[in-house]
Design a protein around this motif. Structure first.
Motif, short mmCIF file in Angstrom:
data_model
loop_
_atom_site.label_atom_id
_atom_site.label_comp_id
_atom_site.label_asym_id
_atom_site.label_seq_id
_atom_site.Cartn_x
_atom_site.Cartn_y
_atom_site.Cartn_z
N GLY A 125 0.49 5.65 -6.82
CA GLY A 125 -0.37 6.10 -5.73
C GLY A 125 -0.53 5.04 -4.67
O GLY A 125 -0.40 5.31 -3.46
N SER A 126 -0.81 3.81 -5.10
CA SER A 126 -0.98 2.71 -4.13
C SER A 126 0.33 2.34 -3.47
O SER A 126 0.37 2.00 -2.27
CB SER A 126 -1.60 1.49 -4.81
OG SER A 126 -0.75 0.99 -5.83
N LEU A 127 1.44 2.42 -4.20
CA LEU A 127 2.75 2.10 -3.63
C LEU A 127 3.11 3.07 -2.51
O LEU A 127 3.42 2.65 -1.38
CB LEU A 127 3.82 2.16 -4.73
CG LEU A 127 5.28 2.08 -4.26
CD1 LEU A 127 5.56 0.76 -3.57
CD2 LEU A 127 6.24 2.30 -5.42
N VAL A 131 3.04 2.40 1.73
CA VAL A 131 4.19 2.52 2.62
C VAL A 131 3.78 3.22 3.91
O VAL A 131 4.01 2.73 5.02
CB VAL A 131 5.33 3.30 1.94
CG1 VAL A 131 6.43 3.62 2.95
CG2 VAL A 131 5.92 2.50 0.78
N LEU A 132 3.15 4.38 3.76
CA LEU A 132 2.76 5.15 4.93
C LEU A 132 1.66 4.44 5.71
O LEU A 132 1.69 4.40 6.95
CB LEU A 132 2.28 6.54 4.49
CG LEU A 132 2.27 7.63 5.56
CD1 LEU A 132 3.64 7.78 6.20
CD2 LEU A 132 1.83 8.96 4.95
N ASP A 133 0.71 3.86 5.01
CA ASP A 133 -0.38 3.13 5.65
C ASP A 133 0.16 1.99 6.51
O ASP A 133 -0.26 1.80 7.66
CB ASP A 133 -1.33 2.58 4.58
CG ASP A 133 -2.43 1.72 5.16
OD1 ASP A 133 -3.51 2.25 5.43
OD2 ASP A 133 -2.20 0.50 5.35
N GLY A 179 5.54 -8.45 5.62
CA GLY A 179 4.75 -9.34 4.77
C GLY A 179 3.53 -8.66 4.22
O GLY A 179 3.17 -8.84 3.05
N ASP A 180 2.89 -7.84 5.05
CA ASP A 180 1.70 -7.10 4.62
C ASP A 180 2.04 -6.17 3.47
O ASP A 180 1.30 -6.11 2.48
CB ASP A 180 1.17 -6.30 5.82
CG ASP A 180 -0.04 -5.45 5.47
OD1 ASP A 180 -1.17 -5.97 5.58
OD2 ASP A 180 0.13 -4.28 5.10
N PHE A 181 3.16 -5.46 3.58
CA PHE A 181 3.54 -4.53 2.52
C PHE A 181 3.85 -5.28 1.23
O PHE A 181 3.47 -4.83 0.13
CB PHE A 181 4.74 -3.70 2.94
CG PHE A 181 5.20 -2.73 1.90
CD1 PHE A 181 4.44 -1.61 1.59
CD2 PHE A 181 6.38 -2.94 1.20
CE1 PHE A 181 4.84 -0.72 0.60
CE2 PHE A 181 6.79 -2.06 0.22
CZ PHE A 181 6.02 -0.94 -0.08
#
Length: 211
Positions: A125-127, A131-133, A179-181
């Motif tokens: 769910g977080s993965l 990505v979309l976020d 980097g954020d991802f």
């Protein structure tokens, strides 16, 4: 009454994380690491935002997707309103849009996978949500094509080596997004520890939400 108390608690935690992340994303890390200029790679917001997925998943586990969506909407409305005072309107709009889409996707994925091994639902769910976020947030915040939302950040759109070291160059916000991802994934994995530890405390409130 118990559900109301938990709902208020989750909503307050979500709002705090959203506001803190919107504020901290304006500040790149300083210094270097292994020759990498950290200002070209990360902002402080990357370390706080993934906690929002933990809050959503715990709410979903305990009360189901309906209540989880309500917590997300509270975090969205209150978080964006407060973030306008702490960050630029463009950052607030981008964050709100990315947050809403990413969190709702996380809820859907979590709910589909909750009958599998305990770690698969929160991790996937977080993965997928991240990505979309990440794509939505950094595009709306810094891409010149969305400058009608607000002025561009000259530091963010200036060319820099990708990841601070590669020969290829791109706008700095691209490296920030990558980097954020990467950090979101790392923190997301770490967040499995408190999620697993809280499973015996945060139990589903009805048979329909059994995880």
């Amino acid at each position: 009454m118990l559900k109301t108390r938990y709902f208020v608690l989750y909503s307050l935690l979500m709002t705090a994380i959203v506001v803190a992340s919107n504020f901290l994303v304006q500040f790149p890390l300083g210094g270097t690491l292994a020759g990498i200029n950290l200002a070209d790679l990360l902002t402080f917001g990357a370390f706080t935002y993934p906690i929002s997925f933990l809050i959503t998943d715990l709410t979903n586990r305990q009360f189901g997707p309906g209540t989880a969506r309500k917590v997300v909407f509270v975090g969205f409305v209150v978080g964006v309103a407060l973030s306008i005072a702490l960050a630029s309107p463009r950052i607030a709009i981008a964050s709100g849009s990315a947050f809403l889409v990413g969190q709702l996707l996380d809820i859907s994925v979590f709910n589909r996978l909750r009958q599998l091994s305990w770690w698969k639902a929160p991790l996937m769910g977080s993965l997928i949500g991240s990505v979309l976020d990440t794509v939505i947030f950094f595009s709306l915040s810094f891409a010149p094509i969305f400058s009608f939302i607000g002025p561009n950040d000259d530091f963010a759109i200036a060319s820099a080596p990708i990841f601070g070291v590669l020969a290829a160059e791109a706008p700095r916000w691209i490296s920030w997004a990558l980097g954020d991802f990467a950090v979101k994934m790392l923190v997301g994995i770490v967040m499995l520890l408190p999620y697993g530890a809280l499973m015996s405390v945060v139990r589903p409130m009805s048979a329909r939400t059994t995880a």
